[in-house]
Design an enzyme around this catalytic site. Structure first.
Site, PDB file in Angstrom:
ATOM      1  CE1 TYR A  13      -4.368  -0.081  -0.195  1.00 48.35           C
ATOM      2  CE2 TYR A  13      -4.129  -1.932   1.306  1.00 48.35           C
ATOM      3  CZ  TYR A  13      -4.896  -1.200   0.411  1.00 48.35           C
ATOM      4  OH  TYR A  13      -6.166  -1.589   0.128  1.00 48.35           O
TER       5      TYR A  13
ATOM      6  CD  GLU B 108      -5.015   4.385   1.299  1.00 52.26           C
ATOM      7  OE1 GLU B 108      -5.186   5.189   2.219  1.00 52.26           O
ATOM      8  OE2 GLU B 108      -5.700   3.367   1.155  1.00 52.26           O
TER       9      GLU B 108
ATOM     10  CG  ASP C 169     -10.403  11.017 -22.747  1.00 44.66           C
ATOM     11  OD1 ASP C 169      -9.317  10.481 -23.016  1.00 44.66           O
ATOM     12  OD2 ASP C 169     -11.400  10.392 -22.353  1.00 44.66           O
TER      13      ASP C 169
ATOM     14  CB  THR D 195      -5.761   5.040 -21.332  1.00 42.97           C
ATOM     15  OG1 THR D 195      -5.670   5.152 -22.750  1.00 42.97           O
ATOM     16  CG2 THR D 195      -7.202   5.156 -20.893  1.00 42.97           C
TER      17      THR D 195
ATOM     18  CE  LYS E 211      -8.181   3.298 -25.024  1.00 42.84           C
ATOM     19  NZ  LYS E 211      -8.356   4.003 -23.748  1.00 42.84           N
TER      20      LYS E 211
ATOM     21  NE  ARG F 185      -6.761  -2.994 -19.775  1.00 45.05           N
ATOM     22  CZ  ARG F 185      -6.909  -2.893 -21.094  1.00 45.05           C
ATOM     23  NH1 ARG F 185      -6.054  -3.463 -21.913  1.00 45.05           N
ATOM     24  NH2 ARG F 185      -7.920  -2.221 -21.601  1.00 45.05           N
TER      25      ARG F 185
HETATM   26  N1  DSN Z   1     -13.197   1.159 -24.278  1.00 46.09           N
HETATM   27  C1  DSN Z   1     -12.109   1.914 -24.854  1.00 46.09           C
HETATM   28  C2  DSN Z   1     -12.148   1.861 -26.332  1.00 46.09           C
HETATM   29  O1  DSN Z   1     -12.199   0.770 -26.850  1.00 46.09           O
HETATM   30  O2  DSN Z   1     -12.093   2.878 -27.001  1.00 46.09           O
HETATM   31  C3  DSN Z   1     -12.029   3.271 -24.361  1.00 46.09           C
HETATM   32  O3  DSN Z   1     -11.979   3.274 -22.979  1.00 46.09           O
END
Ligand code: DSN
Length: 412
Positions: free
Chosen positions: A51, A53, A197, A223, A226, A232
């Site tokens: 942990y 925090e 975003d 994120t 990607k 992730r």
């Molecule tokens: N679910 C994702 C996507 O496939 O675009 C985005 O969070």
């Protein structure tokens, strides 16, 4: 025999079958990628045991000295990668990052203006089934139904009428360049905060392949898994004036203990992304997507907006008289993994849809280039044109496996 195979053969079997699925198939889901072995190693490490925090230097638990080093490395590398003043690397996902970003500048009951999910937005941008649609008044914008691209004049008119507290820009199914500067100017004109975003296009933004939102909009969320090609997770970047509010919104506002093994893996990913090869990789993602788009157009398919500027494209299947669901299933049988997707003027439910979303980050990570994109495009056209012919689909699957296995996912 591995320890996992010895102690839990059922899960070991799942992992092995998934390894073979990834190796023998073509992953064309636009939001997925294949991480490096170094990222995998950090993610599957002893950093999961603790942990932590709080934030570096201000933890609620003892024994965090090495966790502070890892989190500082992740924050500093992310700031360097995007030229950001402040970074928070603790959000567990893109949705958590968006939640924290909203709460750092707006209270429940505020007005959030965002791109409709059915036209390319994201669940966490105000869908009624998500916290965002339940806690905020949502004002949607979409694409122009003729051109299928964003019309900033229309977006500005909506903003002037509705006076949102926050305008969120960025998409999960939009194949064209997003003008973050235009969104910021609209937000400033109506006294709103602008949150970008960039989850899908973060790698493209970090390398100048797509204009960045960092230091353009007030806050940027992303994120890390990607086009950034990391574990992730989520992250937030902003100017110094939003740093405290963002950090408080993440912890203790929304999350408890950070996933420190993931933060260590994010640090590894950001270091990899700072290398010149990462810019080459992102340029190749976009080149690959253009060639794939051309091949699909040559095969007589219609693409939403006529093509692509980024890592993804959307096929409109309505002229073929088949649904996104049918095409997703048929291509799946051929070893080509894609997802059904709503398209502008959608008439079907999100579980059926009239479109397919296809992206090139994962196949580009495997080293595939223009020739392979032509091959993939031709196979997609063939399966769609012969959707009821199982023998044709089986034949394509054989060709796909032969091609894919020439590009191992972990050659080393
Ligand atoms: N679910 C994702 C996507 O496939 O675009 C985005 O969070």
């Amino acid at each position: 025999m591995s320890e996992l195979a010895r102690t839990d053969p059922e899960i070991a079997d799942v992992l092995e079958k998934e390894r073979l699925r990834q190796l023998n198939g073509l992953e064309l889901i636009a939001s997925e990628n294949i991480v490096s072995r170094a990222v995998l190693e950090a993610q599957g490490s002893i950093m999961t045991n603790k942990y932590a925090e709080g934030y570096p230097g201000k933890r609620y638990y003892g024994g965090c000295e090495y966790y502070d080093v890892a989190e500082n490395l992740a924050r500093d590398r992310l700031k360097k990668l995007f030229g950001a003043e402040h970074a928070n690397v603790q959000p567990h996902s893109g949705t958590q990052a968006n939640m924290a970003a909203y709460f750092s500048v707006m209270k429940p009951g505020g007005t959030l203006m965002s791109m409709s999910l059915s036209q390319g937005g994201h669940l966490s941008h105000g869908s009624p089934v998500n916290f965002s649609g339940q806690l905020f008044r949502i004002v949607p914008y979409g694409v122009d139904l003729e051109t299928e691209v964003l019309d900033y004049g229309v977006i500005e008119a909506i903003a002037r009428k509705e006076k949102p507290n926050v305008i969120v820009c960025g998409a999960s199914a939009y194949p064209r360049t997003i003008d973050f500067k235009a969104f910021m100017e609209i937000a400033e004109a109506v006294g709103a905060y602008c949150i970008a975003d960039i989850a899908h296009i973060a790698g493209l933004c970090a390398t100048g392949v797509h204009p960045t939102s960092v230091n353009v909009t007030h806050i940027t969320t992303t994120t890390t898994h990607k086009t950034l090609r990391g574990p992730r997770g989520g992250a937030i970047m902003c100017g110094k004036e939003f740093a405290q509010a963002v950090d408080k919104a993440v912890f203790p506002g929304m999350q408890g203990g950070p996933l420190m093994h993931t933060i260590a893996a994010k640090a590894v990913c950001f270091r990899e992304a700072l290398r010149p090869q990462f810019a080459d990789y992102n340029r190749q993602i976009v080149k690959n997507c253009r060639v794939l788009a051309e091949t699909l157009l040559d095969g007589g398919l219609r693409l939403v907006s006529g093509g692509t500027d980024n890592h993804l494209l959307l096929i409109d299947l309505s002229q073929q008289g088949i649904t996104g669901l049918e095409a997703e299933n048929a291509l799946g049988c051929a070893g080509i993994t894609v997802n059904k997707n709503t398209i502008p003027r959608e008439t079907r439910s999100p579980f059926v849809t009239s479109g397919l979303r296809i992206g090139t980050p994962a196949v580009t990570s495997r080293g595939m280039k223009e020739a392979e994109m032509r091959f993939i495009g031709e196979k997609i056209v063939h399966v769609i044109r012969n959707i009821k012919d199982d023998a044709q689909t089986a034949r394509v699957k054989g060709e796909v496996v032969a091609m894919a296995s020439r590009f191992p996912i972990y050659p080393e």
